[in-house]
Motif scaffolding. Structure first.
Motif, mmCIF file in Angstrom:
data_model
loop_
_atom_site.group_PDB
_atom_site.id
_atom_site.type_symbol
_atom_site.label_atom_id
_atom_site.label_comp_id
_atom_site.label_asym_id
_atom_site.label_seq_id
_atom_site.Cartn_x
_atom_site.Cartn_y
_atom_site.Cartn_z
ATOM 1 N N ARG A 1 26.008 44.515 18.467
ATOM 2 C CA ARG A 1 25.524 45.728 19.024
ATOM 3 C C ARG A 1 26.013 46.997 18.095
ATOM 4 O O ARG A 1 25.388 47.959 17.818
ATOM 5 N N LYS A 2 27.444 46.720 18.073
ATOM 6 C CA LYS A 2 28.208 48.185 17.165
ATOM 7 C C LYS A 2 27.505 48.182 15.873
ATOM 8 O O LYS A 2 27.410 49.379 15.150
ATOM 9 N N PHE A 3 27.126 47.203 14.831
ATOM 10 C CA PHE A 3 26.723 47.441 13.603
ATOM 11 C C PHE A 3 25.510 47.133 13.294
ATOM 12 O O PHE A 3 24.885 47.442 12.453
ATOM 13 N N ALA A 4 24.602 46.856 14.536
ATOM 14 C CA ALA A 4 23.175 46.588 14.409
ATOM 15 C C ALA A 4 22.225 47.627 15.126
ATOM 16 O O ALA A 4 21.570 47.405 15.828
ATOM 17 N N THR A 5 22.836 48.838 15.158
ATOM 18 C CA THR A 5 22.104 49.744 15.982
ATOM 19 C C THR A 5 20.891 50.247 15.197
ATOM 20 O O THR A 5 20.624 50.413 13.951
ATOM 21 N N GLY A 6 19.913 50.335 15.919
ATOM 22 C CA GLY A 6 18.538 50.776 15.429
ATOM 23 C C GLY A 6 17.708 49.657 15.156
ATOM 24 O O GLY A 6 16.647 50.027 14.558
#
Length: 89
Positions: free
Chosen positions: A83-88
């Protein structure tokens, strides 16, 4: 459950901060991000288990097998990191 003393609370906060500082020195996360993503002791233990698997000397096939076997123990850490690194996405 017994209430934690003021000294216990201070010690706990210091331990959490030390963990966040140390982990941030090995990742692209800041200490504040580590603290936000992994606020509890069980969160941090789960993250450490995930890191141990990923950084083991095993080949990728064995790492995947271990992750599959232990997904219940590390799944929350995986989701928080993604979730932190795959925003959007």
């Amino acid at each position: 459950m017994a209430k934690r003393s003021a000294i216990g609370k201070l010690a706990s906060a210091k331990t959490k901060r030390k963990f966040a500082d140390e982990l941030s020195s090995h990742t692209s996360l800041t200490a504040d991000e580590v603290s936000d993503l992994f606020p509890t002791k069980s969160d941090r233990e789960e993250l450490l288990e995930l890191i141990k698997i990923v950084n083991s000397d095993a080949d990728d096939k064995d790492k995947k097998a271990e992750l599959t076997a232990k997904i219940g123990k590390v799944g929350s850490a995986v989701m928080k990191i993604v979730r932190k690194f795959a925003t959007g996405v």
